[in-house]
Scaffold this motif. Structure first.
Motif, short mmCIF file in Angstrom:
data_model
loop_
_atom_site.label_atom_id
_atom_site.label_comp_id
_atom_site.label_asym_id
_atom_site.label_seq_id
_atom_site.Cartn_x
_atom_site.Cartn_y
_atom_site.Cartn_z
N ALA A 104 0.89 -1.21 0.00
CA ALA A 104 0.02 -0.07 0.01
C ALA A 104 0.67 1.08 0.05
CB ALA A 104 -0.91 -0.13 1.22
N LYS A 105 0.41 2.22 -0.60
CA LYS A 105 0.97 3.50 -0.75
C LYS A 105 2.21 3.65 -1.64
CE LYS A 105 -0.43 5.19 3.86
NZ LYS A 105 -0.16 5.74 5.13
N THR A 106 2.66 2.69 -2.19
CA THR A 106 3.78 2.62 -3.13
C THR A 106 2.95 3.22 -4.38
OG1 THR A 106 3.33 0.36 -3.42
CG2 THR A 106 5.46 1.15 -2.30
N GLU A 107 3.96 3.94 -5.16
CA GLU A 107 3.28 4.39 -6.52
C GLU A 107 4.14 3.65 -7.71
OE1 GLU A 107 4.00 8.37 -6.97
OE2 GLU A 107 3.15 8.60 -9.20
N LEU A 109 3.89 2.43 -11.92
CA LEU A 109 3.50 2.33 -13.23
C LEU A 109 2.45 1.23 -13.77
CD1 LEU A 109 3.82 4.40 -15.83
CD2 LEU A 109 5.28 2.65 -16.56
N PHE A 112 -5.52 6.40 -14.79
CA PHE A 112 -4.98 5.06 -14.40
C PHE A 112 -5.32 4.67 -12.97
CE2 PHE A 112 -2.72 6.80 -17.67
CZ PHE A 112 -2.89 6.18 -18.82
N GLN A 113 -5.33 5.93 -12.08
CA GLN A 113 -5.70 5.74 -10.76
C GLN A 113 -7.03 5.46 -10.52
OE1 GLN A 113 -3.29 6.51 -8.11
NE2 GLN A 113 -4.90 5.55 -6.74
N SER A 157 -0.43 3.11 -19.80
CA SER A 157 0.09 3.19 -18.54
C SER A 157 0.27 4.48 -17.99
CB SER A 157 1.39 2.36 -18.64
OG SER A 157 1.43 1.14 -19.36
N GLY A 158 0.02 4.51 -16.59
CA GLY A 158 0.36 5.81 -15.91
C GLY A 158 0.43 5.47 -14.48
N ASN A 159 0.78 6.48 -13.54
CA ASN A 159 1.04 6.26 -12.23
C ASN A 159 -0.04 5.97 -11.44
OD1 ASN A 159 3.11 8.30 -13.78
ND2 ASN A 159 3.97 8.35 -11.64
N VAL A 160 -0.08 5.01 -10.48
CA VAL A 160 -1.03 4.57 -9.75
C VAL A 160 -0.57 4.40 -8.07
CG1 VAL A 160 -2.74 2.77 -9.11
CG2 VAL A 160 -2.21 3.51 -11.43
N ILE A 161 -0.95 5.01 -7.34
CA ILE A 161 -0.62 4.80 -5.99
C ILE A 161 -1.69 3.69 -5.41
CG2 ILE A 161 -0.77 5.91 -3.49
CD1 ILE A 161 -0.08 8.36 -4.80
N ASN A 206 -4.12 12.12 -10.74
CA ASN A 206 -5.08 11.13 -10.45
C ASN A 206 -5.57 11.17 -9.18
OD1 ASN A 206 -4.03 10.32 -12.73
ND2 ASN A 206 -2.43 9.07 -12.03
N ALA A 264 5.28 5.56 0.35
CA ALA A 264 6.38 4.70 0.72
C ALA A 264 7.56 5.02 0.31
CB ALA A 264 5.92 3.22 0.82
N ASN A 265 7.76 5.43 -1.22
CA ASN A 265 8.94 5.62 -1.91
C ASN A 265 9.46 7.22 -1.70
OD1 ASN A 265 6.91 6.10 -3.55
ND2 ASN A 265 7.78 5.20 -5.35
N VAL A 318 4.25 9.67 -15.61
CA VAL A 318 4.45 9.08 -16.83
C VAL A 318 2.97 8.44 -17.40
CG1 VAL A 318 5.91 7.49 -18.29
CG2 VAL A 318 6.99 8.58 -16.04
N THR A 319 2.89 8.67 -18.56
CA THR A 319 1.52 8.24 -19.03
C THR A 319 2.36 7.58 -20.52
OG1 THR A 319 0.17 9.93 -18.55
CG2 THR A 319 -0.68 8.50 -20.15
N ILE A 320 2.09 6.24 -20.70
CA ILE A 320 2.31 5.67 -21.98
C ILE A 320 1.20 5.25 -22.65
CG2 ILE A 320 3.79 3.82 -23.01
CD1 ILE A 320 4.78 3.10 -20.51
#
Lengths: 646, 260
Positions: A8-11, A13, A145-146, A178-182, B7, B52-53, B97-99
């Motif tokens: 949890a909480k990691t981000e 792709l 994506f989120q 694809s995109g960033n998701v937490i 997001n 976390a990171n 980043v968006t692919i």
């Protein structure tokens, strides 16, 4: 550790489909079923890859209808379940769905439909959103994506609140982007499957799960939908971005939100245009719409592909003229935006600039001219069968047999990579004359074969792939046998669902979760139906075409030829050449041969190219797959094969 | 009001920062170079608060907001893998980043294209608008021109492999394939800087033509247009590849870096 199980909480792709899978895991999913179809396949694949670790049951079902049934049983037993398919799959599953939505569900159940606007990997760009309206179930559409993750998770909660299935719709540009998701947290609560059925027939939660009494259950179903609508009014997935008094209100959903946002900013319209992004698109939240429709008299609706939301918004607006006033709508119905193909930021920019009377920024004209000149110099790159593809060889033999037969026979095609045999550039020989939905080739062939009384005398062939065979061809084959339709049916068996990425099917001995399972043999099924069955290697061109001719000559029976050769891209075969190929320049006669460059004009393997200076054929060793088939098509025997000893 | 929709700002409990009064981001409008990343001047590490990171983010000068990269080639050349590796490094460096990709039937011998959009602000659309590419990485030279002709602008950079894969229409003789000299002349005329390198021949020497994509990533990293380096690459490969395949990928990366 799998990325899908990130803490949890990691981000991370995530591909849209991975985000959907993660959302389901966070919701405590137990059972998932689907049938492969671009752009949906990765949802099931990802879930299957963590099935052991997360105590899931995941399967590739024979077809989408069965997938929904498998998932529904889990829901009836109180578990959370999901069924996943591409847009056409919803058509296949629709009969069961229509009854399921009437009986209702118990454990949270989500139908994921991944659609393909622009038909980037489909033979249609059909919409399943209209099914949500017809089935009277809630429809959710993630806009980034989120949200693909968060909305999936919420879909299960919604389903459990209203006790009906919820539809989540994605599109290619979401599922395969694809995109960033937490990440959120993965639940450790495990449920026990328990199916309760001894309550009264009128109790949908304790009685038998049935759609009768129909009118009472239908009323209940509509009450569920009303409940969903109320929840939608407060949902954080519907959100307005923009000024308090915009001149134009854009109502949008799904990836079109990202496009609209980009178009508004690139035209500098941030202070003039507002965007209402809807995550809940059926039924529309009425109060919310009223609040925002009042902001301005110009409304633009941006969506893919058909004007689904636009129609719904207009119906709502028609019911509240006093509260919101007169509106001008821009969208698909008035042709401000196209109602075919996918959208992109440029199309929306052009539409916005027309409506708002602002200019799109442009690149210097001289530079654009340079680009156009460059574009005119480059050749098109059409899709074709891969080097080493068994289908090229199979269609070569089919073409040879049809020509030798001489009665102008043809092939009814089906859905898979082999559908490319209907495209002009793919191969230089055409035999496929119809192409529709899965299994339809054989059904159509049955119909053609019964036209003899009306003067139709051409031999009819149908083809299908191995996975398609199980999915939808068996009923058509039984029909052919029982109704004496005189057809030759060819199974292009490449040992997997190749086009979507080698998902297993009932003909193989491994399941989606990697367990050993019994294979269901195509030849035995065909024989049991009563067909004459033969098996051949498509790379044996001579043997295959002769078998086909002997079948076409036999009238009064159903003939099945199974052509077995593994897909060239399959993990077993990829990168492993059976033969080293080369063209013997001394033997190749080039244009003087009289073969009309059979190898490079007709056979059309990307690895068999033409040396323009030497005017001879030449093998591109970097892309040649070493299947060796081309050596048997050259009339001069100039294409040499040497077996690779490994 | 918030117009820039990162997001997670909306629906996840994780606070991603950003000024409340921030206006809609302006993809492609910012033509000024060396824009400082907002996270850096507003409140360091704010995007990572509670994540976390947190703290993994390196201080890197950012060049343009957003950065639009297109990786193109022919189906089967490792386009998707190249875009994933590159995106993985950039996400690790703290960017959105968006692919945007299409795969499936489109890969069967056809042109393929991945759109990579890098932003310090928010998720962008998976399709780059026409004329807005900043960097084009092509695994096949004619594909570089195909992408250039739609997404090019006078400030674009092109890095192209010189190994040709002939389209079927060229093999049949229906179409011509321009010479590499001609291709280079087009690059020189229409790009601000360009490289035409024979990545495939290096990959073939290393034993597998499919390594061409990693050779190209190595060359791209060396160009210093993106906040990626050998260390980031090592980390990404170590995360995603079995141990026996790592060394050859590192070698391919280094070989690429030597080519520009």
């Amino acid at each position: 550790m799998s990325k899908l199980l990130s803490p949890a909480k990691t981000e991370v792709l995530f591909m849209g489909n991975e985000a959907i899978a993660r959302g389901a895991l966070e919701a405590g999913l137990s059972v998932a079923a689907g049938y492969p179809g671009t752009p949906s396949s990765e949802v099931i694949e990802n879930l299957a890859s963590v099935a052991g670790q997360r105590n899931l049951y995941v399967e590739w079902s024979t077809n989408e209808k069965v997938a929904v049934e498998v998932a529904a049983a889990a829901s009836f037993a109180g578990l959370r379940s999901m069924c996943v398919m591409k847009q056409n799959g919803v058509n296949v599953a629709s009969d069961f769905l229509l009854h399921l939505t009437a009986s209702g569900t118990r454990g949270g159940m989500v139908l994921v439909s991944c659609e393909d606007p622009g038909a980037l990997s489909s033979v249609n760009e059909g919409e399943s959103r209209y099914f949500a309206r017809m089935l009277e179930i809630p429809l959710l559409e993630p806009a980034n994506f989120q949200e693909a993750k968060d909305l999936t998770k919420w879909a299960f909660e919604l389903s459990e609140k209203i006790h009906n299935i919820v539809m989540l719709r994605s599109v290619t540009r979401m599922s395969h982007a694809s995109g960033n998701v937490i990440c959120g947290s993965l639940t450790d609560k495990s449920r026990v499957a328990r199916f309760v059925y001894d309550g009264p027939i009128t109790d949908p939660l304790r009685g038998p799960v049935i759609s009768t009494p129909v009118v009472a259950k239908h009323r209940l179903q509509q009450e569920k939908l009303e409940k969903a609508k109320k929840l939608f009014e407060e949902s954080p997935f519907n959100k307005y971005f923009g000024p308090k008094k915009p001149q134009l209100l854009i109502i949008t959903s799904s990836v079109c939100f990202l496009y609209s946002q980009e178009a508004v900013s690139s035209l500098g319209l941030q202070k003039r245009a507002g965007i209402l992004k809807l995550g809940c698109t059926w039924p529309l939240p009425e109060r919310l719409l009223k609040k925002y429709l009042r902001l301005t008299d110009k409304i633009m609706i941006v969506e893919e592909v058909l004007p689904f939301m636009e129609e719904s918004v207009k119906v709502l607006a028609a019911g509240m003229p006093k509260e919101i006033g007169l509106k001008t709508f821009y969208g698909k119905i008035d042709k401000t935006l196209p109602a075919v193909g996918e959208l992109n930021p440029d199309i929306i920019c052009a539409a916005l600039s027309k409506v708002m009377k602002v200019k799109c920024k442009s690149i210097p004209a001289a530079y654009v001219k340079g680009l156009q000149k460059a574009a005119a110099l480059i050749p098109p790159r059409d899709q074709t069968f891969c080097p080493g593809c068994p289908h090229r060889a199979s269609f070569w033999s089919i073409n040879t047999a049809l020509k030798r037969d001489g009665r102008e026979g043809f092939v009814c095609g089906d859905i898979g990579c082999y559908a490319m045999a209907a495209l002009t550039p793919a191969i230089g020989f055409h035999t496929v004359r119809t192409l529709h939905s899965m299994g339809s080739g054989t059904g159509l062939a049955c119909g053609f074969a019964k036209l003899g009384a009306f003067g139709f005398d051409k031999p009819v062939l149908s083809v299908c792939g191995d996975s398609t065979f199980y999915h939808a061809v068996i009923p058509a084959l039984i029909n052919a046998q029982h109704n004496r339709a005189d057809i030759t049916f060819v199974v292009l068996d490449n040992a997997g669902t190749a086009m979507t990425g080698f998902q297993p099917h009932p003909g193989l001995t491994t399941s989606a979760m990697g367990e050993a399972v019994p294979a269901v043999d195509i030849a035995q099924i065909c024989a049991a139906i009563g067909a004459k069955v033969a098996i051949s290697d498509p790379f044996d061109l001579d043997g295959t075409s002769k078998l086909l001719n002997s079948f076409m000559e036999q009238s009064g029976s159903l003939n099945v030829l199974i052509l077995r050769q593994i897909c060239a891209l399959s993990p077993e075969k990829k990168g492993k050449k059976k033969f080293e190929m080369r063209v013997d320049e001394a033997l190749c006669l080039g244009e003087d041969c009289g073969c009309n460059r059979l190898c490079t004009r007709i056979f059309r393997c990307p690895a068999l190219t033409w040396d323009r200076t030497k005017k001879k054929a030449v093998v591109d060793e970097v892309i040649c797959a070493g299947c060796g088939v081309c050596s048997s098509i050259c009339p001069q025997k100039a294409i040499m094969k040497t077996e690779v000893i490994s | 009001m918030k117009h820039c929709v990162s997001n997670a700002k909306l629906h996840s409990k994780v606070y991603r920062g950003g000024k409340e009064e921030a206006t809609l981001h302006a993809p492609g409008r910012q033509q000024s170079y060396r824009v400082i990343r907002r996270g850096a001047d507003n409140a360091p590490g704010i995007r990572r608060a509670g994540v976390a990171n947190k703290g993994r983010r390196r201080k890197v000068a950012w060049y343009k907001e957003p950065m639009n990269i297109i990786i193109t080639g022919v189906g089967g050349q490792g386009n998707v893998m190249a875009s994933r590796v590159l995106a993985g490094m950039l996400v690790d460096a703290g960017y959105f980043v968006t692919i945007g990709e299409t795969f499936g039937m489109s890969q069967r011998g056809g042109s393929v294209m991945s759109h990579l959009r890098v932003s310090s602000r928010c998720a962008l659309s998976p399709q780059i608008p026409q004329g807005r590419a900043d960097i084009i990485v092509a695994l096949e030279p004619v594909e570089a021109i195909r992408v250039l002709s739609k997404y090019g602008n006078p400030a674009v950079t092109v890095l192209s492999n010189s190994r040709v894969v002939y389209p079927i229409g060229v093999i049949t003789g229906d179409f011509n394939y321009p010479s590499l000299d001609k291709i280079k002349a087009i690059f020189d005329k229409l790009t601000v800087r360009n490289w035409l390198i024979n990545a495939t021949s290096v990959a073939v020497e290393m034993g597998n033509p499919v390594l061409s994509n990693i050779v190209m990533i190595g060359a791209l990293a060396k160009m210093n247009l993106l906040p990626i380096d050998r260390r980031a690459f090592e980390k990404e490969i170590t995360k995603n590849m079995p141990a026996d395949k790592r060394r050859i990928n590192f070698a391919a990366f280094d070989a690429g870096a030597k080519m520009v």
